[in-house]
Structures are given as C-alpha cells and as structure tokens.
Design a protein around this motif. Sequence first.
Motif, PDB file in Angstrom:
ATOM      1  N   ILE A 157       7.513   9.154  -9.116  1.00  0.00           N
ATOM      2  CA  ILE A 157       7.564   9.315 -10.828  1.00  0.00           C
ATOM      3  C   ILE A 157       7.716  10.870 -11.022  1.00  0.00           C
ATOM      4  CG2 ILE A 157       6.677   8.935 -13.313  1.00  0.00           C
ATOM      5  CD1 ILE A 157       5.032   6.472 -11.445  1.00  0.00           C
ATOM      6  N   ALA A 158       6.533  11.630  -9.965  1.00  0.00           N
ATOM      7  CA  ALA A 158       6.691  13.269 -10.028  1.00  0.00           C
ATOM      8  C   ALA A 158       7.672  14.219 -10.004  1.00  0.00           C
ATOM      9  CB  ALA A 158       5.581  13.925 -10.041  1.00  0.00           C
ATOM     10  N   GLY A 159       8.467  13.485  -9.066  1.00  0.00           N
ATOM     11  CA  GLY A 159       9.900  13.900  -8.839  1.00  0.00           C
ATOM     12  C   GLY A 159      10.825  13.997  -9.001  1.00  0.00           C
ATOM     13  N   PHE A 160      10.532  12.253  -9.985  1.00  0.00           N
ATOM     14  CA  PHE A 160      11.929  12.333 -11.219  1.00  0.00           C
ATOM     15  C   PHE A 160      11.347  12.698 -12.174  1.00  0.00           C
ATOM     16  CE2 PHE A 160      13.281   9.459 -14.092  1.00  0.00           C
ATOM     17  CZ  PHE A 160      14.977   9.411 -13.950  1.00  0.00           C
ATOM     18  N   ALA A 161      10.519  13.245 -12.999  1.00  0.00           N
ATOM     19  CA  ALA A 161      10.271  13.640 -13.997  1.00  0.00           C
ATOM     20  C   ALA A 161      10.546  15.782 -13.878  1.00  0.00           C
ATOM     21  CB  ALA A 161       8.736  14.061 -14.384  1.00  0.00           C
ATOM     22  N   LEU A 162      10.516  16.126 -12.290  1.00  0.00           N
ATOM     23  CA  LEU A 162      10.475  17.167 -11.928  1.00  0.00           C
ATOM     24  C   LEU A 162      12.204  17.429 -12.029  1.00  0.00           C
ATOM     25  CD1 LEU A 162       9.918  20.309 -11.352  1.00  0.00           C
ATOM     26  CD2 LEU A 162       9.609  19.098  -8.724  1.00  0.00           C
ATOM     27  N   ARG A 176       0.833  -1.184   0.113  1.00  0.00           N
ATOM     28  CA  ARG A 176       0.273   0.209  -0.210  1.00  0.00           C
ATOM     29  C   ARG A 176       0.812   1.370  -0.235  1.00  0.00           C
ATOM     30  NH1 ARG A 176      -3.465  -3.467   3.825  1.00  0.00           N
ATOM     31  NH2 ARG A 176      -5.139  -4.012   2.831  1.00  0.00           N
ATOM     32  N   ALA A 177       1.805   1.582   0.516  1.00  0.00           N
ATOM     33  CA  ALA A 177       2.721   2.131   0.750  1.00  0.00           C
ATOM     34  C   ALA A 177       3.415   3.034  -0.013  1.00  0.00           C
ATOM     35  CB  ALA A 177       3.576   1.881   1.971  1.00  0.00           C
ATOM     36  N   THR A 178       3.665   1.536  -1.219  1.00  0.00           N
ATOM     37  CA  THR A 178       4.322   1.388  -2.449  1.00  0.00           C
ATOM     38  C   THR A 178       3.146   2.309  -3.441  1.00  0.00           C
ATOM     39  OG1 THR A 178       5.949  -0.036  -2.361  1.00  0.00           O
ATOM     40  CG2 THR A 178       5.305   0.708  -4.597  1.00  0.00           C
ATOM     41  N   ALA A 179       2.215   1.801  -3.285  1.00  0.00           N
ATOM     42  CA  ALA A 179       1.392   2.582  -4.437  1.00  0.00           C
ATOM     43  C   ALA A 179       0.927   3.536  -3.749  1.00  0.00           C
ATOM     44  CB  ALA A 179       0.156   1.367  -4.319  1.00  0.00           C
ATOM     45  N   PHE A 180       1.156   3.967  -2.955  1.00  0.00           N
ATOM     46  CA  PHE A 180       0.528   5.365  -2.464  1.00  0.00           C
ATOM     47  C   PHE A 180       1.837   6.194  -2.950  1.00  0.00           C
ATOM     48  CE2 PHE A 180       0.811   8.645   0.524  1.00  0.00           C
ATOM     49  CZ  PHE A 180      -0.150   9.554  -0.031  1.00  0.00           C
ATOM     50  N   LEU A 181       2.989   6.210  -2.329  1.00  0.00           N
ATOM     51  CA  LEU A 181       4.452   6.579  -3.073  1.00  0.00           C
ATOM     52  C   LEU A 181       5.054   6.580  -4.262  1.00  0.00           C
ATOM     53  CD1 LEU A 181       6.541   5.900  -0.356  1.00  0.00           C
ATOM     54  CD2 LEU A 181       4.773   8.129  -0.432  1.00  0.00           C
ATOM     55  N   LEU A 182       4.528   5.445  -4.991  1.00  0.00           N
ATOM     56  CA  LEU A 182       4.697   5.526  -6.286  1.00  0.00           C
ATOM     57  C   LEU A 182       4.902   7.103  -7.266  1.00  0.00           C
ATOM     58  CD1 LEU A 182       5.960   3.716  -8.500  1.00  0.00           C
ATOM     59  CD2 LEU A 182       3.650   2.896  -9.047  1.00  0.00           C
ATOM     60  N   PRO A 183       3.785   7.302  -7.700  1.00  0.00           N
ATOM     61  CA  PRO A 183       2.596   8.328  -8.307  1.00  0.00           C
ATOM     62  C   PRO A 183       3.737   9.822  -7.885  1.00  0.00           C
ATOM     63  CG  PRO A 183       1.002   7.627  -7.626  1.00  0.00           C
ATOM     64  CD  PRO A 183       1.869   6.920  -6.662  1.00  0.00           C
ATOM     65  N   LEU A 184       3.844   9.831  -6.795  1.00  0.00           N
ATOM     66  CA  LEU A 184       5.162  10.978  -6.119  1.00  0.00           C
ATOM     67  C   LEU A 184       6.548  11.043  -6.718  1.00  0.00           C
ATOM     68  CD1 LEU A 184       3.197  11.699  -2.793  1.00  0.00           C
ATOM     69  CD2 LEU A 184       3.042  12.410  -4.864  1.00  0.00           C
TER      70      LEU A 184
END
Length: 265
Positions: free
Chosen positions: A246-251, A236-244
């Motif tokens: 990805i967004a952080g890596f793109a930034l 659950r923690a991985t699923a919650f943090l994965l979008p963050l």
Amino acid sequence: MRRAHLRWVGVLALMGALTTACSNPNAHADGMAYTEGAAAQADDAEALLAYEHSVGVQLDGAMIVPRLQAIQAACRDARFGACTLIEAQQSAGDRPSARAVLRMAPAGIEPMIALAGEGGEAGERSTRAEDLAVVVRDNTTEQDRLTKELARLQAFEARRDLSVADMIALSERIAATEAQIEAARLDGAQHRRRIDTQLLTVQRRARDGEQGRSEIAMAFREFGGTLAVGTAWTIRATAFLLPLGIAGFALFLALRALWRRRRRG
C-alpha cells in the motif's frame, strides 16, 4: 629426634621427586629415544592390534527388528563365543533401521556378520586396527615402576625409628602409590580386552527401493499437513507485505502526479 625427623622428610621428598621425574615422559632423553626407537623397529616389536569392524546390511523393513533380536539372542547365548552387547537401537515407522554394537571373540566375527545379513544384502564394510604395542609396553613399565616404588615405601614403613609425622607422610605416599597401581592395572586390563576381543558394529536399514516407496507414501500422508503449513505461511507473508504494498502504491501515485505537473509546466 628433630634431626631424624628432618632426615626422613628429606628422604620422602627425594623419592617423590624421583617418582615425578620417572613418570614424566619428557624428563629423560634416553626414555624418549627408547620409545621412538622401539616404535620405529617394527620388525622387532610385536604388533598388538585392536580391531574394529563396521558392516551395513539392507533388509526388508519387516525383517529388521527380528534380525536385531536374533543378533541379541546369539550374543546373549554366546553362540559364536564370548560376546558382550554394548549397544542396541531400533527405529520403526516409515524408515525402519536398527543398530547393534558388540564386542566379541575374533572367531565369532564372521559368523555374526553372516547371521546379521541373513535374508538381506551386504552393503558397505570397513575394518580398522589400532596398534597398542607401545601403549601396552608403557603401561607394563609404569606398573613395574610403581610396584618397585611401593616395595621401597613399605620397607621404610617397617623401620621403628620413624616419628608420627613421618608415619603419616609415608602412609599417604603408600596409599597414593597403591591407587596409581590399581589405575594402571585397570588400564592394562582394558588394553588386553581390546586386543583379545574385537568390536563389531552392524547397521541394518530398509532396501533402497522400499525406502523410496516409503518416501512417496509419507509424502501423500503429509500432503494435508504440508498444504496447511504452506497456506498459513502464505497468509502470514501477505499480511506482512500488504502494508508495504500500500505504501509503495501511494508513493508511486505521488511520484507520477509530480512528474505530470512538471511536464505541464
């Protein structure tokens, strides 16, 4: 007739006012002074103590329930004198424990404690006492006052010159006074019971070493469940943090490209 009616109503109202004033502890400074003086003069007043004992006993886990049953049987059979079982609780499983609350004759307290600790180790023990001397005295005074008031009301009731309204008001006043007397008597009986008997609470639990082994065994038994819960929480923690992430890596890529462009320029 109307004048006689008003006279009796006035008498009843006066008696009610006097009763209210007598029952109010702040109505008379003399009553307060007497209460405080009597409480301060411990040498002149008899101490009426209500005792409560609390005892802890450590036993082998297998002995806890049989020992509780032995205490219940001893109380039921009045083996050590008059006894009332107020509460009995037991908990089995990995952390067995039991609790018994009894009200007993003072002479039976120590024998019952000895029975509760048979085959075990005595733990903490505490004793406290509440002095009920002032409470008992106030209750006795209240009963005397109410009894005298009832006698006066009954004397008025015997008169033949009362109107129907006066009789109704007087009957209501007598009924209320009788109810107050009964309540005061019940309170006095409860106070006397607390003084004549003593409260004993016995708490039994497994020995410390046995509890430690139980904790380890419980941890092994719960290993699979704990692993499953931890794995589920991680997913659950991985699923919650994965979008963050990805967004952080793109930034990060965008900022690095901007920094390189400025450096070339």
